[in-house]
Design a protein around this motif. Structure first.
Motif, PDB file in Angstrom:
ATOM      1  N   GLN A   1     -12.225  -3.163  -5.111  1.00 46.72           N
ATOM      2  CA  GLN A   1     -11.743  -3.340  -3.743  1.00 46.72           C
ATOM      3  C   GLN A   1     -10.274  -3.732  -3.711  1.00 46.72           C
ATOM      4  OE1 GLN A   1     -14.794  -5.178  -0.831  1.00 46.72           O
ATOM      5  NE2 GLN A   1     -15.394  -5.965  -2.829  1.00 46.72           N
ATOM      6  N   LEU A   2      -9.891  -4.631  -4.611  1.00 43.15           N
ATOM      7  CA  LEU A   2      -8.502  -5.087  -4.627  1.00 43.15           C
ATOM      8  C   LEU A   2      -7.545  -3.993  -5.093  1.00 43.15           C
ATOM      9  CD1 LEU A   2      -8.942  -8.695  -6.067  1.00 43.15           C
ATOM     10  CD2 LEU A   2      -8.348  -8.067  -3.721  1.00 43.15           C
ATOM     11  N   ALA A   3      -8.051  -3.031  -5.861  1.00 42.92           N
ATOM     12  CA  ALA A   3      -7.204  -1.946  -6.357  1.00 42.92           C
ATOM     13  C   ALA A   3      -7.034  -0.813  -5.345  1.00 42.92           C
ATOM     14  CB  ALA A   3      -7.784  -1.378  -7.655  1.00 42.92           C
ATOM     15  N   SER A   4      -7.762  -0.878  -4.235  1.00 43.53           N
ATOM     16  CA  SER A   4      -7.648   0.184  -3.237  1.00 43.53           C
ATOM     17  C   SER A   4      -6.286   0.114  -2.553  1.00 43.53           C
ATOM     18  CB  SER A   4      -8.766   0.065  -2.201  1.00 43.53           C
ATOM     19  OG  SER A   4      -8.651  -1.145  -1.490  1.00 43.53           O
ATOM     20  N   PRO A   5      -5.707   1.258  -2.186  1.00 41.09           N
ATOM     21  CA  PRO A   5      -4.352   1.288  -1.620  1.00 41.09           C
ATOM     22  C   PRO A   5      -4.190   0.442  -0.361  1.00 41.09           C
ATOM     23  CG  PRO A   5      -5.054   3.492  -2.244  1.00 41.09           C
ATOM     24  CD  PRO A   5      -6.248   2.619  -2.396  1.00 41.09           C
ATOM     25  N   ASP A   6      -5.214   0.445   0.521  1.00 44.53           N
ATOM     26  CA  ASP A   6      -5.057  -0.311   1.767  1.00 44.53           C
ATOM     27  C   ASP A   6      -5.005  -1.815   1.514  1.00 44.53           C
ATOM     28  OD1 ASP A   6      -7.705  -0.198   0.935  1.00 44.53           O
ATOM     29  OD2 ASP A   6      -8.508  -0.475   2.955  1.00 44.53           O
ATOM     30  N   VAL A   7      -5.800  -2.307   0.547  1.00 42.95           N
ATOM     31  CA  VAL A   7      -5.773  -3.744   0.240  1.00 42.95           C
ATOM     32  C   VAL A   7      -4.447  -4.126  -0.415  1.00 42.95           C
ATOM     33  CG1 VAL A   7      -6.860  -5.591  -1.092  1.00 42.95           C
ATOM     34  CG2 VAL A   7      -8.284  -3.899   0.060  1.00 42.95           C
ATOM     35  N   LEU A   8      -3.967  -3.308  -1.340  1.00 38.55           N
ATOM     36  CA  LEU A   8      -2.681  -3.590  -1.986  1.00 38.55           C
ATOM     37  C   LEU A   8      -1.542  -3.575  -0.976  1.00 38.55           C
ATOM     38  CD1 LEU A   8      -3.026  -1.507  -5.291  1.00 38.55           C
ATOM     39  CD2 LEU A   8      -3.159  -3.986  -5.031  1.00 38.55           C
ATOM     40  N   LEU A   9      -1.607  -2.649  -0.031  1.00 36.42           N
ATOM     41  CA  LEU A   9      -0.576  -2.589   1.014  1.00 36.42           C
ATOM     42  C   LEU A   9      -0.612  -3.849   1.872  1.00 36.42           C
ATOM     43  CD1 LEU A   9       1.603  -1.062   2.599  1.00 36.42           C
ATOM     44  CD2 LEU A   9      -0.231   0.024   3.920  1.00 36.42           C
TER      45      LEU A   9
END
Length: 507
Positions: A14-22
């Motif tokens: 989950q943390l590696a997903s683009p929306d979370v990183l953004l």
């Protein structure tokens, strides 16, 4: 594959997903920006952005809010160090020695020390959150209606401390919040209360527009009133030269201060209503009391700066321990975050760490990453980041108002919510001008419904023997003891803070 391994993989996926990183990056950068602007705060930023998170996944939304919380506390040190204007109340103690270091030509070192100590304090608090939250959540599994009523009362006990020592004003604001929470359909009889024939009020006062009005709109009005005194010009921004990091000898001297201040910050954060300002002053006083040269404090002593910044950032994780496990906010910012949890269908307590474990652990690890990213950004932009303090509020004010209106409207696509936001903005402005706490109203609105439902269910469950029913339940007795402790702790903290100030004045 074990359950723990599966959970770990789920968290990092989950943390590696683009929306979370953004959202992590946006939260850190936005939090530093908010904290560095005098008059703005993490509480206002969180309240303003909660409507934006409606369409997001819970992890992305709450990582954004927690990153803003952590970064804004750190951002407040920038203006405290460089222009002796704390961006947030938690940075008031930072200005004592940070600004003196700037006057001595050590402003860059002060910023570097502040950044590193903020990261250390924040990371220590996240580790404490990881270790202490799950056991407390397990205990909450034994709770029923009586315990939830007492937990709500426990949360309401912090109201007096949210008014900066004016307990009567805090309690008055809390009473108003409780009355507002009664608006709408009765939880047991489904009969409309205090709606005055207005259909939109049958669902109650919408929490998010009320929060945006109380925190964001009221702040815009206050800053607009003081605009001619609050302008920061580029000539006010000092030049930053010299070393960014403390020397080895200074680091050796700071180790004990940082360790002690981290513990103080976590413990104070766990106390509902204490906050980063209390933690920073307590840690500052302890650092001075244990220093070899206490007379140097207030004159540019790096230990004083380190104590204040370590402790106020250690509060962030500590304040989330009672928030996630018991639904009791540890600070004004986490009181607003509690609304964010409910909006995304997350109920604090045991279920949060079992059914929704993949979400809550992702949020906690996201907070850890936010502290790391905050350190990288702070060190990389140490010379440039001060320029955010020179942004005129005349530019920020219309942006904040537009975002507030759009955010309030999009909740239910209703202009009535915009009217609610405007009304609470005016109410918040009047309250803050007269010394009443807006955070107390929000806390009472959130916990009022929980307290009412728990109490009325307890009346039914007790079958006429209410006191006996409560005193026969061990956890109810435990929470009653905590309520008494919470009522006494502000008096102890106030005495501690006055003692710290007397020591500073006598030196």
């Amino acid at each position: 594959m074990t359950i723990d391994t599966a959970l770990l993989l789920s968290v990092f996926a989950q943390l590696a997903s683009p929306d979370v990183l953004l959202m992590l990056c946006v939260g850190v950068l936005g939090g530093i920006f908010l904290g560095a602007l005098p008059g703005l705060s993490a509480t206002m930023g969180i309240a303003l952005l909660i409507p934006v998170t409606f369409g997001m996944q819970p992890v992305a939304a709450l990582v954004l809010l927690s990153a803003i919380y952590a970064a804004a506390v750190y951002g407040g040190s920038i203006t405290a160090i460089l222009i002796h204007t704390p961006g947030t109340p938690a940075s008031a103690a930072t200005a004592m020695d940070g600004y003196q270091m700037t006057l001595r030509g050590q402003g860059l070192k002060a910023l570097g020390t502040s950044t590193l100590c903020s990261v250390i304090g924040g990371m220590v608090s996240v580790v404490a959150l990881l270790l202490l939250a799950p056991p407390l959540a397990q205990i909450s599994l034994r709770f029923s209606a009586p315990e939830y009523f007492l937990i709500a009362v426990f949360g309401l006990t912090i109201i007096g401390s949210l008014s900066s020592g004016a307990m009567a004003k805090g309690l008055s604001a809390g009473l108003l919040g409780l009355l507002i929470s009664l608006v709408g359909v009765d939880v047991m009889t489904a009969y409309p209360r205090f709606t005055f024939g207005v259909a939109e009020l049958e669902n109650g006062i919408s929490l998010i527009p009320a929060m945006i009005g109380l925190f964001s709109i009221s702040q815009v009005m206050i800053q607009a009133e003081k605009l001619h005194n609050a302008k920061l010009h580029s000539s006010d921004v000092p030049k930053l030269e010299g070393s960014l990091f403390p020397s080895r000898a200074e680091w050796r001297k700071l180790r004990g201060t940082i360790s002690r201040s981290s513990i103080i910050g976590v413990l104070v954060g766990c106390l509902p209503g204490a906050g980063g300002d209390v933690a920073s002053w307590v840690a500052y006083n302890e650092a001075k009391r244990n220093a070899k040269n206490p007379d140097d404090f207030g004159k540019g002593e790096i230990e004083g700066l380190a104590a204040a910044e370590t402790s106020n950032n250690a509060v962030t994780g500590g304040a989330m321990i009672p928030l996630l496990t018991l639904g009791i906010p540890g600070s004004a910012a986490t009181a607003v975050m509690l609304g964010g949890l409910y909006i995304h269908g997350l109920q604090p307590g045991h279920e949060l760490f079992t059914v929704n474990a993949h979400i809550v652990y992702a949020i906690i690890v996201g907070l850890l990453l936010a502290n790391m990213l905050m350190g990288i950004v702070g060190l990389a932009l140490a010379k440039q980041v001060v320029k955010v303090a020179s942004v005129p509020f005349a530019i920020l004010a219309p942006i904040i108002v537009v975002l507030s209106v759009v955010g309030s409207y999009t909740i239910n696509n209703s202009m009535f919510d915009v009217y609610v936001m405007t009304a609470f903005g005016l109410l918040g402005y009047l309250m803050r001008k007269t010394g009443f706490s807006t955070a107390a109203i929000v806390l009472a609105m959130i916990l009022g419904a929980m307290a009412e439902l728990g109490f009325r269910q307890s009346l039914v469950m007790s079958k006429g023997n209410l006191l006996g029913y409560y005193f026969d339940r061990p956890f109810s007795l435990l929470i009653m003891g905590l309520i008494l402790l919470a009522l006494l702790s502000p008096l102890l903290l106030r005495w501690k803070r006055k003692r710290a100030l007397r020591v500073l004045q006598s030196s």
